[in-house]
Motif scaffolding. Structure first.
Motif, PDB file in Angstrom:
ATOM      1  N   LYS A 159       0.829  -1.210   0.000  1.00 33.85           N
ATOM      2  CA  LYS A 159       0.000   0.000   0.000  1.00 33.85           C
ATOM      3  C   LYS A 159       0.860   1.255   0.000  1.00 33.85           C
ATOM      4  O   LYS A 159       0.556   2.234  -0.696  1.00 33.85           O
ATOM      5  CB  LYS A 159      -0.916  -0.012   1.222  1.00 33.85           C
ATOM      6  CG  LYS A 159      -1.870   1.158   1.283  1.00 33.85           C
ATOM      7  CD  LYS A 159      -2.771   1.057   2.502  1.00 33.85           C
ATOM      8  CE  LYS A 159      -3.717   2.250   2.594  1.00 33.85           C
ATOM      9  NZ  LYS A 159      -4.593   2.158   3.811  1.00 33.85           N
ATOM     10  N   ALA A 160       1.959   1.246   0.760  1.00 35.43           N
ATOM     11  CA  ALA A 160       2.866   2.402   0.792  1.00 35.43           C
ATOM     12  C   ALA A 160       3.502   2.621  -0.576  1.00 35.43           C
ATOM     13  O   ALA A 160       3.637   3.769  -1.038  1.00 35.43           O
ATOM     14  CB  ALA A 160       3.941   2.194   1.855  1.00 35.43           C
ATOM     15  N   ALA A 161       3.893   1.531  -1.250  1.00 33.48           N
ATOM     16  CA  ALA A 161       4.478   1.657  -2.587  1.00 33.48           C
ATOM     17  C   ALA A 161       3.467   2.227  -3.575  1.00 33.48           C
ATOM     18  O   ALA A 161       3.804   3.078  -4.416  1.00 33.48           O
ATOM     19  CB  ALA A 161       4.975   0.286  -3.052  1.00 33.48           C
ATOM     20  N   GLN A 162       2.229   1.781  -3.471  1.00 36.49           N
ATOM     21  CA  GLN A 162       1.185   2.304  -4.357  1.00 36.49           C
ATOM     22  C   GLN A 162       0.953   3.798  -4.107  1.00 36.49           C
ATOM     23  O   GLN A 162       0.798   4.582  -5.067  1.00 36.49           O
ATOM     24  CB  GLN A 162      -0.112   1.526  -4.145  1.00 36.49           C
ATOM     25  CG  GLN A 162      -0.041   0.081  -4.616  1.00 36.49           C
ATOM     26  CD  GLN A 162      -1.268  -0.725  -4.221  1.00 36.49           C
ATOM     27  OE1 GLN A 162      -2.019  -0.334  -3.320  1.00 36.49           O
ATOM     28  NE2 GLN A 162      -1.484  -1.851  -4.893  1.00 36.49           N
ATOM     29  N   ASN A 163       0.944   4.189  -2.852  1.00 36.65           N
ATOM     30  CA  ASN A 163       0.759   5.608  -2.529  1.00 36.65           C
ATOM     31  C   ASN A 163       1.913   6.449  -3.063  1.00 36.65           C
ATOM     32  O   ASN A 163       1.701   7.569  -3.568  1.00 36.65           O
ATOM     33  CB  ASN A 163       0.640   5.786  -1.018  1.00 36.65           C
ATOM     34  CG  ASN A 163      -0.655   5.207  -0.467  1.00 36.65           C
ATOM     35  OD1 ASN A 163      -1.632   5.036  -1.190  1.00 36.65           O
ATOM     36  ND2 ASN A 163      -0.650   4.908   0.827  1.00 36.65           N
ATOM     37  N   PHE A 164       3.137   5.923  -2.964  1.00 41.41           N
ATOM     38  CA  PHE A 164       4.278   6.676  -3.477  1.00 41.41           C
ATOM     39  C   PHE A 164       4.206   6.808  -4.996  1.00 41.41           C
ATOM     40  O   PHE A 164       4.514   7.877  -5.554  1.00 41.41           O
ATOM     41  CB  PHE A 164       5.587   5.999  -3.073  1.00 41.41           C
ATOM     42  CG  PHE A 164       6.808   6.726  -3.543  1.00 41.41           C
ATOM     43  CD1 PHE A 164       7.250   7.874  -2.890  1.00 41.41           C
ATOM     44  CD2 PHE A 164       7.522   6.278  -4.644  1.00 41.41           C
ATOM     45  CE1 PHE A 164       8.370   8.560  -3.321  1.00 41.41           C
ATOM     46  CE2 PHE A 164       8.650   6.960  -5.088  1.00 41.41           C
ATOM     47  CZ  PHE A 164       9.072   8.099  -4.423  1.00 41.41           C
TER      48      PHE A 164
END
Length: 282
Positions: free
Chosen positions: A190-195
């Motif tokens: 999820k953090a990678a997608q947000n970035f």
């Protein structure tokens, strides 16, 4: 019967009687010695039995905490234990790899962490049972705090990762998060997608991605430092998805089970951590 034969017969008869008397005397002597030995053994073993009973009672006291009126002494003793350690972890992860977690035993571990002065505690099981039933866990923690620490009724908020729900426990100057597998690898994805979205919106560039950036994007441990120590309970030689990004420098200590765990087992693990030399990957 001749005179010589009769004499021999009488001599043999007397010898048999003498042997029978000797046998009875020996048996009586052996019975007396056995009784004396038994009495001596009882006298020698009684103190050991009393000591064993005392140790069991003391272990039970330490497991359950002091009786009514002794909570203040219990708090002082546990706080003194924490101060006696060469180093105390700031954040402890309690990871259960067993299939049937115990709310009472986990609550005891959480309260002991609070009592010795640990500021942050994470509770994790790979099936997410504690997180799905956080209200039950909070009720047990509240009960354990009252029994073990005897604190007043002042309250503070306990945060749960990725939840709007909050729980109330007695004030111990510690913060608790209950985690599940969705707070591990899924949170990194999820953090990678947000970035990537931030890059697509031109709010960030790919060169902005570093350790601090990823830490800020991870929601599961927002406001929590990385764990200094993980206590893993159970036979599985794995943390089963517990915060994979955050435990790269974490000391991991394995314990056979969290079921019926004693304060001595818990404090022994803290003592082991305090004595270890962490080389930070060097």
């Amino acid at each position: 019967m001749s005179g010589a034969g009769g004499l021999a017969w009488r001599a043999l008869h007397a010898l048999v009687r003498a042997l029978l008397c000797l046998q009875r005397a020996l048996l009586a002597c052996l019975r007396g010695r056995a009784a004396a030995a038994a009495a001596t053994s009882c006298a020698l073993l009684a103190p050991a039995a009393r000591a064993l009973g005392f140790r069991e009672a003391r272990a039970a006291w330490r497991r359950r905490g002091p009786a009514h009126g002794g909570a203040a002494r219990g708090r002082q003793r546990w706080r003194a234990d924490g101060r006696a350690l060469r180093k105390l972890p700031v954040h402890v992860g309690l990871v259960v790899t067993e299939e049937e977690p115990s709310y009472a035993d986990m609550a005891s571990l959480v309260v002991w962490c609070m009592a010795v002065g640990i500021s942050y505690v994470s509770v994790y099981d790979h099936n997410g049972i504690f997180k799905r039933n956080n209200s039950r866990l909070m009720d047990e923690i509240l009960k354990q705090q009252q029994e073990l620490l005897g604190l007043d009724c002042s309250k503070y908020t306990v945060k749960f990762a990725n939840q709007d729900k909050t729980g109330q426990v007695l004030n111990c100057q510690s913060t608790l998060k209950v985690l599940s597998p969705e707070d591990g690898k899924a949170d990194i994805v999820k953090a990678a997608q947000n970035f990537c979205q931030l890059v697509a919106q031109q709010q960030r560039t790919h060169s902005d991605l570093d350790v601090n950036m990823l830490d800020n994007l991870l929601s599961s441990t927002n406001g929590f430092p990385d764990p200094d120590l993980v206590l893993k309970f159970g036979p599985v030689d794995s943390t089963l998805g517990f915060l994979p990004w955050h435990i790269r420098l974490t000391e991991i200590i394995s314990l056979p089970s969290h079921l019926n765990i004693s304060y001595e087992d818990f404090f022994s693990a803290l003592h082991h951590y305090a004595a270890c030399e962490q080389r930070w990957g060097k």
